[in-house]
Each structure stands twice: as structure tokens, then as C-alpha cells.
Design a protein around this motif. Sequence first.
Motif, mmCIF file in Angstrom:
data_model
loop_
_atom_site.group_PDB
_atom_site.id
_atom_site.type_symbol
_atom_site.label_atom_id
_atom_site.label_comp_id
_atom_site.label_asym_id
_atom_site.label_seq_id
_atom_site.Cartn_x
_atom_site.Cartn_y
_atom_site.Cartn_z
ATOM 1 N N ILE A 107 -8.112 20.577 -7.892
ATOM 2 C CA ILE A 107 -8.875 20.279 -6.658
ATOM 3 C C ILE A 107 -8.646 18.989 -6.330
ATOM 4 C CG2 ILE A 107 -11.309 20.242 -5.810
ATOM 5 C CD1 ILE A 107 -11.869 22.414 -7.853
ATOM 6 N N GLY A 108 -8.603 18.559 -5.123
ATOM 7 C CA GLY A 108 -8.373 17.234 -4.589
ATOM 8 C C GLY A 108 -6.987 16.795 -5.023
ATOM 9 N N GLU A 109 -6.670 15.320 -4.627
ATOM 10 C CA GLU A 109 -5.413 14.802 -4.960
ATOM 11 C C GLU A 109 -5.519 13.452 -5.438
ATOM 12 O OE1 GLU A 109 -3.403 14.320 -1.211
ATOM 13 O OE2 GLU A 109 -5.059 13.094 -0.230
ATOM 14 N N GLY A 110 -4.409 12.749 -5.912
ATOM 15 C CA GLY A 110 -4.596 11.470 -6.473
ATOM 16 C C GLY A 110 -5.524 11.034 -7.672
ATOM 17 N N GLY B 91 0.696 -1.042 -0.056
ATOM 18 C CA GLY B 91 -0.036 -0.125 -0.029
ATOM 19 C C GLY B 91 0.756 1.467 0.103
ATOM 20 N N THR B 92 0.205 2.356 -0.544
ATOM 21 C CA THR B 92 1.180 3.580 -0.379
ATOM 22 C C THR B 92 0.690 4.632 0.287
ATOM 23 O OG1 THR B 92 -0.313 4.604 -2.259
ATOM 24 C CG2 THR B 92 1.551 3.037 -2.919
ATOM 25 N N ASN B 93 0.035 4.254 1.637
ATOM 26 C CA ASN B 93 -0.381 5.325 2.599
ATOM 27 C C ASN B 93 0.714 5.626 3.527
ATOM 28 O OD1 ASN B 93 0.000 3.065 4.065
ATOM 29 N ND2 ASN B 93 -2.126 2.567 4.476
ATOM 30 N N GLY B 94 2.027 5.369 3.179
ATOM 31 C CA GLY B 94 3.184 5.813 4.076
ATOM 32 C C GLY B 94 3.163 5.187 5.283
ATOM 33 N N THR B 95 2.597 4.299 5.513
ATOM 34 C CA THR B 95 2.787 3.406 6.861
ATOM 35 C C THR B 95 3.719 2.535 6.472
ATOM 36 O OG1 THR B 95 0.597 4.006 7.525
ATOM 37 C CG2 THR B 95 1.540 2.091 8.788
ATOM 38 N N ALA B 96 4.940 2.517 7.611
ATOM 39 C CA ALA B 96 5.885 1.228 7.500
ATOM 40 C C ALA B 96 5.942 0.279 8.448
ATOM 41 C CB ALA B 96 7.154 2.213 7.457
ATOM 42 N N ALA B 97 6.160 -0.921 8.153
ATOM 43 C CA ALA B 97 6.181 -1.903 9.093
ATOM 44 C C ALA B 97 7.190 -2.004 9.904
ATOM 45 C CB ALA B 97 6.037 -3.565 8.291
ATOM 46 N N PRO B 98 7.224 -2.388 11.293
ATOM 47 C CA PRO B 98 8.425 -2.461 11.965
ATOM 48 C C PRO B 98 9.438 -3.007 11.609
ATOM 49 C CG PRO B 98 6.407 -3.329 13.287
ATOM 50 C CD PRO B 98 5.932 -3.259 11.988
ATOM 51 N N GLY B 99 10.792 -2.433 11.638
ATOM 52 C CA GLY B 99 11.885 -3.039 11.067
ATOM 53 C C GLY B 99 12.192 -2.747 9.731
ATOM 54 N N THR B 100 11.366 -1.971 9.141
ATOM 55 C CA THR B 100 11.602 -1.629 7.590
ATOM 56 C C THR B 100 12.073 -0.439 7.531
ATOM 57 O OG1 THR B 100 9.306 -0.876 7.445
ATOM 58 C CG2 THR B 100 9.904 -3.407 7.106
ATOM 59 N N LYS B 101 12.457 0.347 8.309
ATOM 60 C CA LYS B 101 12.788 1.702 8.244
ATOM 61 C C LYS B 101 14.098 1.693 7.279
ATOM 62 C CE LYS B 101 11.305 3.850 12.364
ATOM 63 N NZ LYS B 101 11.751 4.345 14.019
ATOM 64 N N ALA C 221 3.662 7.653 -6.367
ATOM 65 C CA ALA C 221 2.547 7.272 -5.495
ATOM 66 C C ALA C 221 2.401 8.694 -4.600
ATOM 67 C CB ALA C 221 2.973 6.254 -4.569
ATOM 68 N N ASP C 222 1.160 8.740 -4.297
ATOM 69 C CA ASP C 222 0.775 9.878 -3.436
ATOM 70 C C ASP C 222 0.062 9.847 -2.177
ATOM 71 O OD1 ASP C 222 -1.430 9.549 -4.488
ATOM 72 O OD2 ASP C 222 -1.711 11.300 -5.871
ATOM 73 N N GLY C 223 0.103 8.474 -1.756
ATOM 74 C CA GLY C 223 -0.781 7.857 -0.569
ATOM 75 C C GLY C 223 -2.167 7.472 -0.760
ATOM 76 N N THR C 224 -2.382 7.330 -2.073
ATOM 77 C CA THR C 224 -3.779 7.198 -2.447
ATOM 78 C C THR C 224 -4.066 5.784 -3.161
ATOM 79 O OG1 THR C 224 -3.840 8.292 -4.609
ATOM 80 C CG2 THR C 224 -4.237 9.504 -2.737
ATOM 81 N N VAL D 260 -1.126 -5.115 -9.595
ATOM 82 C CA VAL D 260 -2.470 -4.593 -9.306
ATOM 83 C C VAL D 260 -2.320 -3.110 -8.735
ATOM 84 C CG1 VAL D 260 -4.979 -4.814 -9.247
ATOM 85 C CG2 VAL D 260 -3.487 -6.823 -9.868
ATOM 86 N N LEU D 261 -2.810 -2.082 -9.262
ATOM 87 C CA LEU D 261 -2.833 -0.920 -8.674
ATOM 88 C C LEU D 261 -4.587 -0.632 -8.448
ATOM 89 C CD1 LEU D 261 -0.439 -0.835 -10.495
ATOM 90 C CD2 LEU D 261 -0.446 1.720 -10.163
ATOM 91 N N LYS D 262 -4.744 -0.111 -7.400
ATOM 92 C CA LYS D 262 -6.226 0.208 -7.244
ATOM 93 C C LYS D 262 -6.441 1.567 -6.318
ATOM 94 C CE LYS D 262 -8.411 -4.368 -7.378
ATOM 95 N NZ LYS D 262 -9.167 -5.326 -6.511
ATOM 96 N N PRO D 263 -7.239 2.305 -6.664
ATOM 97 C CA PRO D 263 -7.600 3.669 -5.873
ATOM 98 C C PRO D 263 -7.925 3.219 -4.716
ATOM 99 C CG PRO D 263 -8.578 4.028 -8.125
ATOM 100 C CD PRO D 263 -8.159 2.241 -7.977
#
Length: 413
Positions: free
Chosen positions: A329-332, A8-18, A207-210, A230-233
Motif C-alpha cells: 500500500i502506498g509508495e516510496g 530532487g527526484t520528482n522527475g522535473t528536468a530543468a531547461p537544457g538538461t534533457k 528513486a521513485d519520485g519521493t 543528504v536524502l530526505k522523504p
Amino acid sequence: MAPNDSAGTNGTAAPGTKGAEAGRRKAVRYIVPVAVAGVAAATIGLVPALASSGDPDLPKITAQELIEKIAASDTQQLSGTVKISTDLGIPSMGGLAGSFLPDGAGDKGSASADPQTKLTELASGTHTLRVAADGPDKQRVSILDNASEYSLIHDGDQVWAYDSESNAVYHAQDRAGGSTGKGEHRAAPDGVPTTPKALAEQALKAADGTTSVTVDGTAQVAGRDAYRLVLKPEQSGSTIGSITVAVDAENGVPLKFTLQPSSGGKAAIDAGFTSVDFEKPDASSFSFTPPKGAEVTEADEAEDHGKAAGKAAEEAKGDLSAFEGMNVIGEGWNSIAEIRTPGGAALPSKASGDVPAEAQQFLDALGDKVTGKFGSGTVFKTRLVNALMTDDGRVYVGAVTKDALVNAANDAG
């Protein structure tokens, strides 16, 4: 079959992946909702006729690794056949194209083999292409019709185009040296993708988090084992349901590209190889000599001939600099471009005499009348890109639903 794996491209990293986060972001920037306006103007698709013998059993791969595999692909040599079609839900233009052109813009004096206009035919209908490439300075694209062939050949600093139906030849010197310097080649005019890789490069940018990105199993395309990316909004309101890229498991080359609209039905954009070979093509593929009796037009001659038509076109479209700057107007996936005419001037219409009756009839076939806090206007629809033109001179356009456009116009006041 490789199991599903998400990136996913929401910017959340799993532990240990920094430690891998910077690399993930760098590669994931190649993933984007399709550049809506550009793809709408030049998008093409494929009638699925691809060889398939079941889903191959391939080693597991993450979405991140597959993205990096595409970005790192440096395949320089290939040949094969690509089948292309388009289903954007646009009524047939028929003979209306001339209604939009100024006098003299489409007369016989212009080069009928000019690739800038010929290759735009890929934006509609069904086509079979034969392609070949040998590094940045040698490419060939041939459009095969029932009884004719159109070929565009790039060999070093020479560019030739030949239309067998009219026996017309177009010749130019490639002053750019073949390559743009960004890993892209000038095998075709800008904005005219002719292979799944070219289409994938338009979609895989940033990717812009969407965006949700997953590996959804495997496939076999043109006899090659491939992974399905596969990419999905992650947003609602987009006309784009998903983008699927079949990626060659061995060399990372995109073999098939499919864009599915959120409204369902068959793919709106789908391009893929029916056969492909990654060996060095024969040198004769890139050589060309004008046939006997062919009418040859040099690029400079065509440019001189088009000056009068270009001047007329400028006068016909008016002073575009008078339009206010575009506001996004808006994003992604839900980005909407807003453009305002100066002083709220009404848009050209049949009533004002600015639009030919035939052209207005075509536009009316696409449009739905709408009202809201913004006033009133018309939404023009395709399966991918929709546009709201208000009666007070505003335009809202994006790969979003009619309701999203109306809401954007209401919020803009």
C-alpha cells in the motif's frame, strides 16, 4: 565548504538538461528510502567518535555528480576501523531469545563461531570492527570486544571464522568464488552490512519520485575530506527523517552513514570509519590457521546438525504458505506491506498458548492497543519500523507512523 545543491527526484528536468536526464535517472536510481524491512532486521549504527578538524573547503559538486561518484567508485583495497552501535528503541531481549526458538535450535552442538548468527549481534549494542579488503577474494572483518575478538576471514575459496572467547572455529568453502557478480562481495552473510559502503549500497538503489537529494556542505571523517549527501522523504508520515552519507572527496567511497529518525533524538543508524587506509593491506591479514586446541566445525557438519532444529522450526512457525500474498500500500518512504492470515485467523497470542509468557511480555512492551474502522489490534513500535497486527489476522508494517498504519488498515476495509 561546498554550497548546498539539490537534486530532487520528482522527475522535473530543468531547461537544457534533457541530454543529461537519462544519465541522471540512471544514477539517481541508486537513491532510495532504506529498504525498510531489511534495514530493520540488520541495521547497525555508529557512536560518533570520528576525527574532525572542521569542514574542509572543497570544489563545488552537484548532488547528481556526487551520486555518480559513488556509483563509479571502484576502490578494491582498504583497511581501517569502524565503530558501530544501534538505537532502534527496542527493549532488551535479555534471555528471551530462547523463548522464540524450538527445542534443540540453540544447543551447544551448533557452531558457536558460525557467522550467520554471530554477525547478527551487530544489530544491537555498540561494537568496534576492524576491516580489511584486497579485491573480491580477500576480506576480513573482526569484531573487537573488551576481552575477546571474533574474526571472519575470506581468502579465495576458503572462509574461516574464529571466536577467541570460546576458542571455536568455523570453516567453509566459498563455492560462489567470493563475488556475487554484481560488484558485491561475500565478506559477510547476506543482509549483514559491516561498513558504511555496505549500508549506503542498501540505501542508494532507486528513486521513485519521493526523495529530496542535496549536497549539504562538507565534513572530515577519519582524517579524510568528504562531501555530505543528504536524502530526505518528500512525503509526510515516514519514521525516517533523513539519511546522510559522507562521501570521500577523492575516491567516492562512503565513509560514514547516518539515518536520523523523524522523531528526533540521536541517530538510529550511524556507521563510520574512525580510521581508514586505502593502501594494499598486508597479505597476513587474510591468512588463518586454527589455534591449538580449537574446536573446528566444518560448514557441512553444522548444516547436518541443524537439520533437526530446522525441522522443528518449520513445525513451530506453521505453514507460511497459508498466508495470502503480500500487498503493498502506498509508495516510496510511505510504503506499507499488508499481509492477511487465511480466513481471518487470529494471530498467535498468550491466550491461545502459542506464544510463551516471557515472549508475550516482551511484545506487550512494544505494543499500543488501537481501534478503527478495521476493528481492533496492536501497534508494535520501534524508532524506525512499526507494525499493526489486527485481531482478525491482518498485519500492516512499514517505516511509517502509527497513524499511517491505522489509516491504511481503515482504507483497506
